[in-house]
Each structure stands twice: as structure tokens, then as C-alpha cells.
Design a protein around this motif. Structure first.
Motif, PDB file in Angstrom:
ATOM      1  N   PRO A   1       0.838  -1.205   0.000  1.00 35.81           N
ATOM      2  CA  PRO A   1       0.000   0.000   0.000  1.00 35.81           C
ATOM      3  C   PRO A   1       0.869   1.250   0.000  1.00 35.81           C
ATOM      4  O   PRO A   1       2.039   1.206   0.407  1.00 35.81           O
ATOM      5  CB  PRO A   1      -0.802  -0.123   1.301  1.00 35.81           C
ATOM      6  N   SER A   2       0.317   2.370  -0.420  1.00 34.12           N
ATOM      7  CA  SER A   2       1.127   3.568  -0.676  1.00 34.12           C
ATOM      8  C   SER A   2       1.940   4.026   0.533  1.00 34.12           C
ATOM      9  O   SER A   2       3.131   4.356   0.404  1.00 34.12           O
ATOM     10  CB  SER A   2       0.241   4.706  -1.180  1.00 34.12           C
ATOM     11  N   ASP A   3       1.328   4.059   1.718  1.00 33.95           N
ATOM     12  CA  ASP A   3       2.066   4.528   2.892  1.00 33.95           C
ATOM     13  C   ASP A   3       3.160   3.548   3.298  1.00 33.95           C
ATOM     14  O   ASP A   3       4.274   3.952   3.660  1.00 33.95           O
ATOM     15  CB  ASP A   3       1.111   4.769   4.063  1.00 33.95           C
ATOM     16  N   ALA A   4       2.842   2.270   3.239  1.00 30.30           N
ATOM     17  CA  ALA A   4       3.852   1.256   3.546  1.00 30.30           C
ATOM     18  C   ALA A   4       4.983   1.298   2.518  1.00 30.30           C
ATOM     19  O   ALA A   4       6.166   1.167   2.867  1.00 30.30           O
ATOM     20  CB  ALA A   4       3.215  -0.130   3.582  1.00 30.30           C
ATOM     21  N   LYS A   5       4.636   1.503   1.259  1.00 39.20           N
ATOM     22  CA  LYS A   5       5.646   1.595   0.201  1.00 39.20           C
ATOM     23  C   LYS A   5       6.561   2.787   0.452  1.00 39.20           C
ATOM     24  O   LYS A   5       7.784   2.720   0.254  1.00 39.20           O
ATOM     25  CB  LYS A   5       4.962   1.717  -1.153  1.00 39.20           C
ATOM     26  N   ALA A   6       5.981   3.910   0.901  1.00 39.45           N
ATOM     27  CA  ALA A   6       6.792   5.097   1.183  1.00 39.45           C
ATOM     28  C   ALA A   6       7.810   4.822   2.276  1.00 39.45           C
ATOM     29  O   ALA A   6       8.970   5.255   2.184  1.00 39.45           O
ATOM     30  CB  ALA A   6       5.881   6.265   1.586  1.00 39.45           C
ATOM     31  N   ASN A   7       7.408   4.084   3.312  1.00 35.88           N
ATOM     32  CA  ASN A   7       8.351   3.781   4.386  1.00 35.88           C
ATOM     33  C   ASN A   7       9.355   2.709   3.984  1.00 35.88           C
ATOM     34  O   ASN A   7      10.501   2.721   4.453  1.00 35.88           O
ATOM     35  CB  ASN A   7       7.588   3.391   5.649  1.00 35.88           C
ATOM     36  N   TYR A   8       8.944   1.797   3.119  1.00 36.91           N
ATOM     37  CA  TYR A   8       9.896   0.854   2.540  1.00 36.91           C
ATOM     38  C   TYR A   8      10.970   1.605   1.757  1.00 36.91           C
ATOM     39  O   TYR A   8      12.171   1.349   1.907  1.00 36.91           O
ATOM     40  CB  TYR A   8       9.150  -0.124   1.637  1.00 36.91           C
ATOM     41  N   GLU A   9      10.553   2.556   0.934  1.00 32.63           N
ATOM     42  CA  GLU A   9      11.503   3.330   0.134  1.00 32.63           C
ATOM     43  C   GLU A   9      12.402   4.191   1.024  1.00 32.63           C
ATOM     44  O   GLU A   9      13.595   4.357   0.738  1.00 32.63           O
ATOM     45  CB  GLU A   9      10.751   4.207  -0.862  1.00 32.63           C
TER      46      GLU A   9
END
Length: 218
Positions: free
Chosen positions: A93-101
Motif C-alpha cells: 500500500p502507498s504509505d507502507a511503500k513510502a516507508n519501505y523506500e
């Protein structure tokens, strides 16, 4: 008496706060990760010093995003941190992806999910279950259950922390989701805003260990 929330009620509270403009999903995720780190050092102040290592297990949803925040905050404290992602990073999901990045940009790649690598990670001081949280509607898959069981059954002490609920626990009923004994038994569960029904109800609720509730501004 403390009100116990269902998973659906908790998601509705978060969504309402986001839609009102009071907070963003990224802010809630950051606060959740910070709450987990605070709870860890409140419970085990001895972990503040020395050469420490954490293994963070991140799942394919927003619980995994919380895990990436925990990983980053511990790394910023000087910990050695290994992160394992179960699932495809491109489908986060977008927020999780942002923290992954954000984790990847600051500290490098995550480890892909592999039984031998997870089970053979070696001595660690802290194991964090950020795999599924309150959103899981099935038992923990064998390819997760088996390597984590092998790791936790090692000959070194590990402090095991769950983000929101131990993976495999029904957040509403407190039992194993499919009636099979495949719920991680943890030392501490850190949940947010209010207790969920599954923390106190059902035959598996004692698998949560000590439950700590952290305020995330809702």
C-alpha cells in the motif's frame, strides 16, 4: 471500563481522521512505529546500551509499513537491523511503500523471504512481528510459521514483540483465525489508540504477552 474495539472500528476511526484532514496515513504510521520503539525501551531499558541487533519481519500491508518505521528508528539509534519482507514490495500500500523506500534509501535493501535465511539469521536481541496485524483473515502461512518458529526456538534469548496483534490472532475474537495453533506467542504486543477485543477475549489472548497501548493522536 475500557471500550474494546473491533478491527473494523479501528480502521473506521483511522479513516475518519485521515478524511477529516486531521492527520495523514504516513503520520499515523510514523507515530505507530515510534510507539513500538518507545514501548520496547520502556519494557526493556537494558536494551538502551550496548551492541544490539533486531530482526524486523514486515508483511505485505500497512502493518509491514509500521515495521519499516521501527527498523529505521532502531537503526538511527545505532542498532544492527535486518529486515525481511514477506511479499512483493511493488504491491505494498502507498504509505507502507513510502516507508519501505525511506528505509531502502537510508540503509539499503531488505532481505527477501527465504526459509533458510530467516531461520538462520543468528543471535538477535529483538524480534518484531510486523507481518499482518489486525487485517489477517486466515492462518499464518506455513512458509512464515516454520522459519519464524525455528528462529525463535534457537538457543539464544530473544525478546519477541508484535505490532498491533501477534500474527495469526483474530483481532475480534481472540482465537486462532482458522482454529489451528499457528499464532506467534510474543512477550509484548504494542497496539494503538485502544485495546482490540482479541487482546482480552478468546483462548489465544494470552499469546499477546503484555499488551501496551500507545496513543497515536486519534
Amino acid at each position: 471500563m475500557t471500550e474494546l474495539l473491533t478491527a473494523a472500528q479501528m480502521r473506521a476511526i483511522e479513516q475518519a481522521a485521515i478524511e477529516s484532514g486531521e492527520v495523514t496515513g504516513l503520520q499515523l504510521m510514523e507515530r505507530a512505529g515510534q510507539g513500538v520503539v518507545e514501548a520496547i525501551f520502556e519494557e526493556w531499558p537494558e536494551l538502551e546500551g550496548g551492541d544490539r541487533k533486531a530482526v524486523i519481519l514486515c508483511g505485505p500491508g500497512n502493518n509491514g509499513g509500521d515495521g519499516f518505521v521501527v527498523a529505521r528508528l532502531l537503526k538511527e539509534r545505532g542498532w544492527k537491523v535486518e529486515v525481511f519482507l514477506y511479499g512483493n514490495a511493488d504491491k505494498l500500500p502507498s504509505d507502507a511503500k513510502a516507508n519501505y523506500e525511506r528505509w531502502r534509501a537510508a540503509f539499503g535493501e531488505t532481505n527477501s523471504w527465504n526459509h533458510a535465511e530467516v531461520a538462520g539469521v543468528g543471535r538477535c536481541d529483538l524480534l518484531v512481528d510486523a507481518l499482518f496485524g489486525i487485517g489477517l483473515d486466515r492462518s499464518v502461512p506455513d512458509d512464515i510459521w516454520e522459519p519464524i518458529s525455528d528462529l525463535y526456538a534457537g538457543d539464544h534469548p530473544v525478546r519477541f514483540v508484535a505490532v498491533d496483534v501477534p500474527s495469526g490472532l483474530d483481532a475480534d475474537l481472540g482465537g486462532d483465525i482458522e482454529g489451528e495453533l499457528s499464532v506467534f506467542v510474543v512477550d509484548v504486543t504494542v497496539t494503538f489508540h485502544q485495546l482490540k477485543r482479541g487482546h482480552l477475549e478468546g483462548e489465544c489472548s494470552d499469546m499477546c504477552g503484555k499488551v501496551i497501548v500507545k496513543d497515536i493522536g486519534l
